[in-house]
Motif scaffolding. Structure first.
Motif, short mmCIF file in Angstrom:
data_model
loop_
_atom_site.label_atom_id
_atom_site.label_comp_id
_atom_site.label_asym_id
_atom_site.label_seq_id
_atom_site.Cartn_x
_atom_site.Cartn_y
_atom_site.Cartn_z
N LEU A 9 93.69 57.29 29.52
CA LEU A 9 93.56 58.28 30.59
C LEU A 9 94.25 57.81 31.85
CD1 LEU A 9 92.21 61.01 31.34
CD2 LEU A 9 90.42 59.67 32.42
N ARG A 34 103.72 66.45 28.08
CA ARG A 34 103.73 66.59 26.62
C ARG A 34 104.33 65.33 25.97
NH1 ARG A 34 107.06 71.62 25.64
NH2 ARG A 34 107.36 71.64 27.90
N GLY A 37 101.91 62.50 26.22
CA GLY A 37 100.85 62.73 25.22
C GLY A 37 101.28 62.19 23.86
N ARG B 5 99.96 71.91 35.20
CA ARG B 5 100.10 70.51 34.79
C ARG B 5 98.76 69.76 34.81
NH1 ARG B 5 104.26 68.45 39.30
NH2 ARG B 5 104.77 70.64 39.37
N GLU B 6 97.89 70.14 35.75
CA GLU B 6 96.61 69.42 35.87
C GLU B 6 95.72 69.58 34.63
OE1 GLU B 6 97.79 71.45 38.21
OE2 GLU B 6 97.76 70.44 40.16
N TYR B 8 96.39 69.41 31.47
CA TYR B 8 96.59 68.37 30.45
C TYR B 8 95.65 67.18 30.74
CZ TYR B 8 101.06 70.66 29.23
OH TYR B 8 102.02 71.54 28.84
N LEU B 9 95.69 66.75 31.99
CA LEU B 9 94.87 65.58 32.35
C LEU B 9 93.39 65.90 32.27
CD1 LEU B 9 95.02 62.63 33.40
CD2 LEU B 9 94.58 63.58 35.67
N TYR B 12 92.21 65.74 28.81
CA TYR B 12 92.20 64.35 28.34
C TYR B 12 91.00 63.59 28.93
CZ TYR B 12 94.88 60.69 25.94
OH TYR B 12 95.31 59.74 25.04
N LYS B 13 90.69 63.91 30.17
CA LYS B 13 89.54 63.29 30.83
C LYS B 13 88.23 63.71 30.14
CE LYS B 13 87.77 62.54 35.49
NZ LYS B 13 87.87 62.96 36.90
N LEU B 16 87.90 61.61 27.00
CA LEU B 16 87.41 60.25 27.25
C LEU B 16 85.91 60.28 27.53
CD1 LEU B 16 87.84 57.20 27.82
CD2 LEU B 16 88.25 57.84 30.21
N LEU B 33 91.41 59.61 21.20
CA LEU B 33 92.33 59.76 22.33
C LEU B 33 93.78 59.85 21.86
CD1 LEU B 33 90.35 57.44 24.67
CD2 LEU B 33 91.11 59.73 25.34
N ARG B 34 94.09 59.15 20.76
CA ARG B 34 95.44 59.27 20.20
C ARG B 34 95.65 60.67 19.62
NH1 ARG B 34 95.60 54.84 15.95
NH2 ARG B 34 93.45 54.43 16.53
N GLY B 37 96.06 63.12 22.38
CA GLY B 37 97.41 62.95 22.95
C GLY B 37 98.42 63.76 22.14
N GLY B 38 98.29 63.68 20.83
CA GLY B 38 99.18 64.44 19.95
C GLY B 38 99.00 65.94 20.11
N LEU B 40 97.93 67.54 22.81
CA LEU B 40 98.48 67.92 24.12
C LEU B 40 100.00 67.99 24.08
CD1 LEU B 40 96.14 65.77 26.41
CD2 LEU B 40 96.09 68.25 26.14
N SER B 41 100.60 67.13 23.26
CA SER B 41 102.07 67.08 23.21
C SER B 41 102.67 68.36 22.64
CB SER B 41 102.53 65.86 22.40
OG SER B 41 102.32 66.09 21.02
#
Lengths: 285, 285
Positions: A9, A34, A37, B5-6, B8-9, B12-13, B16, B33-34, B37-38, B40-41
């Motif tokens: 994070l 992206r 990510g 953009r915010e 995505y974070l 992710y937050k 976590l 988390l991995r 990440g994928g 979100l990508s």
């Protein structure tokens, strides 16, 4: 020191912040978030945080075409730090333990993380710095070893911080003849490079070494042959800042002294301290 | 409303935080988390935040084997909210404008996001709720339309909040004969489902509808045929909470009233308000 779950994070947050600092539009920001990510999705727990950061920041550089996204911040941080140099040198002249107080000055510089945004903090940090107590205070061992040493490898950290390192290095020169000040091999975040040090006094006090690492921390596998040799052969190593700690702690057998301010929970847990603590820690060989 | 953009974070937050709340070990947390990440990508800016959240939370459910990761939190939030019911009903009896004050009570419930962690906030929220001013206050238009309406679709949001919706729905029943209270089609974050409402008074006041959506917001493409028909044919629609706003604002032509507390910058920008504002907004058809 391997990553913890929080590191994913943290790196993603740094990415978002950078898209804003660079003034990227929403589409470019989305492309970068992206991409990052995808990068995060590849890394398990068996890496150090700076290894992921290296790939992330290189990706951002390529995606934006900006080779050194923090160049302005680095320049401003050094300029800001230089303002304090004379005052701190004067304070040192009145000191009862110059070397110890110089260590405190050096660690105070470690508060600089993105320079210009933390001007007030730096001033505040320097105001109180002579009253701090180190967590894991291995200064007594350090001074004993220093007395026997002929040379020192000093692992530099962020831009701006180098000005305070310079003050400590000047004191260390009373003990040893040769000091090697290690910088990163290329711009990564706001870490110091040879180029950033151009024209500064440190070039007269120490031999500035391009370590070759592209990680925001001295990662041995990424270091030049010469840097590695110097590192392993040095009588004494001072590792400054969190990035170097993250790359070396638990990853490297050689004896060294870590000097840094604890800025996140993950590092705090790793070194048995609290966020905000100052650490002067000799690693167990 | 498309993501910024915010978002995505933010997602992710949330990921976590959930790994911690579920007490997952570091390896499982890293795996999740991995994976996220994928996920979100893959998403560009042309989606609403709840669409990404739906995939993320489904992935977490599958990876952990926990179908409803917030079941305890939802139960606790409803229990906590029920403690306030009698006091609020009494306050309403003394009110000079019962319907308006009931709208305020309903929007106060929107402060609940993860229930149990925000007990004090809920208490504080309810203490001041009768003194708030709505941003974009379209209450006058709302009451005019309500007087002409025979039925209402009320899009529910989080668990706990339903208790306060119930108080408003009781008042609305003085105007209309039929109210349809929409829930999510399956557990997603702490959003309310048919199952969570079992045994509560709302079942006697409104027809509780399983909307079929798996997104933490009423996303039309994910809704059941029946839910969609009711939604489009209703004389009046009240869309409660941010998730429903995110899914519908700018995405749907039908007239409706958004009632929510603004909890993030992205939604604040989208609706022209500040974080912390209460919104009673009629969309432009």
């Amino acid at each position: 020191m391997n990553i913890s779950r929080e590191c994913y994070l943290c790196i993603y947050k740094q990415t978002l912040n950078l898209t804003k600092r660079l003034g990227l539009d929403e589409n470019k920001a989305s492309e970068i978030l992206r991409g990052v990510g995808g990068i995060l999705s590849k890394y398990g727990l068996n890496v150090t945080p700076p290894e992921i950061a290296a790939e992330v920041y290189e990706f951002i550089s390529k995606a934006t075409g900006i080779e050194d996204p923090f160049s302005k911040e680095k320049e401003a941080a050094i300029k800001e730090a230089l303002k304090f140099k004379d005052i701190l040198k004067k304070r040192l002249e009145e000191s009862k333990d110059r070397l110890y107080d110089a260590c405190k000055i050096a660690v105070a510089g470690n508060v600089i993380d993105l320079g210009v945004h933390q001007e007030y903090d730096l001033q505040e940090e320097l105001r109180n710095i002579f009253n701090i107590n180190f967590k894991h205070n291995d200064y007594d061992v350090f001074i004993e070893q220093l007395k026997k040493a002929k040379n020192i490898v000093y692992l530099g950290d962020n831009a701006g911080e180098n000005v305070f390192d310079e003050i400590l290095i000047k004191e260390l020169k009373n003990y040893v003849s040769d000091i090697y000040y290690f910088t990163r091999g290329k711009p990564v975040i706001n870490d110091i490079t040879v180029k950033d040090l151009k024209g500064l006094e440190i070039n007269n006090l120490a031999e500035v070494i391009n370590s070759g690492v592209d990680t925001p921390g001295f990662h041995l596998n990424r270091a030049d042959k010469k840097a590695k040799e110097l590192f392993f052969e040095a009588d004494l190593v001072i590792s400054k800042g969190m990035g170097n700690f993250e790359c070396l702690f638990g990853e490297c057998e050689r004896e060294m002294f870590y000097l840094f301010k604890v800025k996140c929970e993950v590092v705090a847990r790793a070194c048995g301290a609290d966020v905000g603590d100052y650490v002067f820690l000799k690693n167990d060989k």
